[in-house]
Design an enzyme around this catalytic site. Structure first.
Site, PDB file in Angstrom:
ATOM      1  N   GLU A 196       1.180  -1.246   0.011  1.00 42.35           N
ATOM      2  CA  GLU A 196      -0.081  -0.065   0.163  1.00 42.35           C
ATOM      3  C   GLU A 196       1.114   1.287   0.204  1.00 42.35           C
ATOM      4  O   GLU A 196       1.200   2.141  -0.564  1.00 42.35           O
ATOM      5  CB  GLU A 196      -0.870   0.238   1.732  1.00 42.35           C
ATOM      6  CG  GLU A 196      -1.745   1.282   1.663  1.00 42.35           C
ATOM      7  CD  GLU A 196      -3.024   1.428   2.668  1.00 42.35           C
ATOM      8  OE1 GLU A 196      -2.392   0.596   3.787  1.00 42.35           O
ATOM      9  OE2 GLU A 196      -3.849   2.298   2.458  1.00 42.35           O
ATOM     10  N   ASP A 274     -12.349  -0.472   2.022  1.00 40.21           N
ATOM     11  CA  ASP A 274     -11.243  -0.540   2.820  1.00 40.21           C
ATOM     12  C   ASP A 274     -11.736   0.074   3.944  1.00 40.21           C
ATOM     13  O   ASP A 274     -12.507  -0.595   5.051  1.00 40.21           O
ATOM     14  CB  ASP A 274     -10.397   0.588   2.162  1.00 40.21           C
ATOM     15  CG  ASP A 274      -9.263   0.352   3.135  1.00 40.21           C
ATOM     16  OD1 ASP A 274      -8.490  -0.503   3.417  1.00 40.21           O
ATOM     17  OD2 ASP A 274      -7.853   1.453   2.612  1.00 40.21           O
ATOM     18  N   ASP A 275     -11.982   1.503   4.005  1.00 39.80           N
ATOM     19  CA  ASP A 275     -12.522   2.204   5.272  1.00 39.80           C
ATOM     20  C   ASP A 275     -13.607   3.776   4.457  1.00 39.80           C
ATOM     21  O   ASP A 275     -13.737   4.077   4.987  1.00 39.80           O
ATOM     22  CB  ASP A 275     -11.859   2.994   6.066  1.00 39.80           C
ATOM     23  CG  ASP A 275     -10.442   2.044   6.303  1.00 39.80           C
ATOM     24  OD1 ASP A 275     -11.281   1.686   7.493  1.00 39.80           O
ATOM     25  OD2 ASP A 275      -9.399   2.161   5.718  1.00 39.80           O
TER      26      ASP A 275
HETATM   27  N1  HPA Z   1      -4.266   0.255   5.911  1.00 36.47           N
HETATM   28  C1  HPA Z   1      -3.991  -0.149   6.799  1.00 36.47           C
HETATM   29  N2  HPA Z   1      -4.500  -0.302   7.648  1.00 36.47           N
HETATM   30  C2  HPA Z   1      -5.450   0.024   7.876  1.00 36.47           C
HETATM   31  C3  HPA Z   1      -5.887   0.533   6.923  1.00 36.47           C
HETATM   32  C4  HPA Z   1      -5.698   0.887   5.331  1.00 36.47           C
HETATM   33  O1  HPA Z   1      -6.102   1.602   4.888  1.00 36.47           O
HETATM   34  N3  HPA Z   1      -7.017   0.775   7.619  1.00 36.47           N
HETATM   35  C5  HPA Z   1      -7.259   0.109   8.526  1.00 36.47           C
HETATM   36  N4  HPA Z   1      -6.595  -0.046   9.161  1.00 36.47           N
HETATM   37 ZN    ZN Z   2      -7.216  -1.390   4.432  1.00 35.64          ZN
END
Ligand code: HPA
Ligand code: ZN
Length: 334
Positions: A196, A274-275
């Protein structure tokens, strides 16, 4: 004109704590007597301008302190599942961060039982299938992950797999070799966030040291031609989250997102949210954004939907996977 019926899909990269909408956060804060550092929902939404992953995580951990009781976790997941059903999600594999709750004195059982009740109810209400995946916080010591796995043992009937999330850079997958070995021995499926913000090397390490079956994000793997060729050859699914990448500035703009090129290269890409409370949209919003901004055509969208079910942990319900895949083939992608 593309169809307005949502794409039938599995969501495979979703942090349940990242579905906490400001309205619910303030309602739970009031109910539980927790004081938030923002005055109201509007002020909170203004804080959603992130510089990077860490600046998001700071707010994410602060807000989840409103979650205290089994009912809170059930309501949180219930709200997500209702939205997800409306956005075409047939199957959801949901991450949760037990350490972020147990560290605040919330028992593991409270979290798992609350989430599980919501998942059971979604199966009844929407016919949605689901799995729970517990994530280890990679910025915490490996010993804490080991203790969390031990704490999870009485609940393994409700948990399908383990993942790895939180601050990536400086916390390489190899730090968690032992806990992943133990998880595998307990019959748990394995995934991990990698690539990421972290380098392609972390993706390789997640595969070789942790034995993961899917890579969460994996965006930066595409910088490395040799690794890309390996991921294609081995058919490793990547759970990409395009709107998240824009909000956390992993890509400058959505128009520059490599999703289309990654699909063309033969990578087994999926699209996820994701969130979603923090990143500007749920999973169909992500599909719509990449369709409009990257100009994805019907067959690319179908591939994304098909990949999501092929990559799902549905091995114990193959007839369900087959039914979902048939629905993808029958769907009008416009
Ligand atoms: N990346 C890494 N950790 C996380 C994320 C993310 O997008 N969302 C919640 N924890
Ligand atoms: Zn994530």
């Amino acid at each position: 004109m593309p169809s307005s019926v949502p794409v039938p899909k599995a969501e495979l990269h979703l942090h349940i704590e990242g579905t906490l909408e400001p309205e619910l956060a303030f309602a739970l804060a009031a109910r539980n007597g927790v004081t938030l550092s923002h005055d109201d929902e509007l002020a909170l939404r203004h804080a959603y301008a992130f510089e990077d992953l860490q600046s998001f995580l700071n707010l994410y951990y602060e807000l989840m302190a409103v979650l205290r009781t089994e009912r809170d976790f059930e309501e949180l997941a219930g709200a997500y599942l209702e939205r997800a059903a409306a956005q075409g999600v047939r199957h959801a594999e949901i991450f949760f961060d037990p350490q972020a709750h147990t560290a605040r004195g919330v028992p593991f059982a409270t979290v798992v039982h609350g989430l599980h009740r919501a998942l059971e109810s979604a199966r009844e209400r929407y016919g949605m299938s689901s799995r729970l995946i517990m994530c280890f916080l990679r910025d915490q010591p490996a010993e804490s992950a080991l203790a969390t796995l031990a704490e999870a043992e009485p609940f393994l009937g409700l948990i399908t797999g383990v993942g790895l999330d939180s601050a990536e850079v400086g916390n390489p997958p190899a730090k968690f070799r032992e806990v992943y070995e133990k998880a595998a021995a307990l019959g748990l499926r394995r995934v991990a966030h990698a690539g990421e913000e972290g380098p392609p090397q972390y993706v390789t390490e997640a595969l070789d040291v942790l034995g993961v079956e899917r890579i969460d994000h994996g965006l930066r793997a595409f910088e490395d031609a040799g690794l890309t060729a390996r991921l294609v050859r081995e058919g490793v699914p990547l759970t990409l989250c395009p709107l998240s990448n824009v909000r956390l500035r992993t890509v400058d703009t959505l128009a520059e997102h490599p999703l289309r090129a990654m699909l063309a290269a033969g990578l087994k890409c999926t699209v996820n949210s994701d969130d979603p409370s923090y990143f500007g949209g749920y999973v169909e919003d992500n599909f719509r954004a990449v369709r409009e901004t990257l100009g994805l055509g019907p067959e690319e969208l179908r591939t994304l939907a098909r990949n999501s079910f092929e990559a799902a942990f549905l091995d114990d319900e193959e007839e369900l996977r087959a039914r979902y895949l048939a629905e993808v083939e029958a769907h009008d992608f416009g």
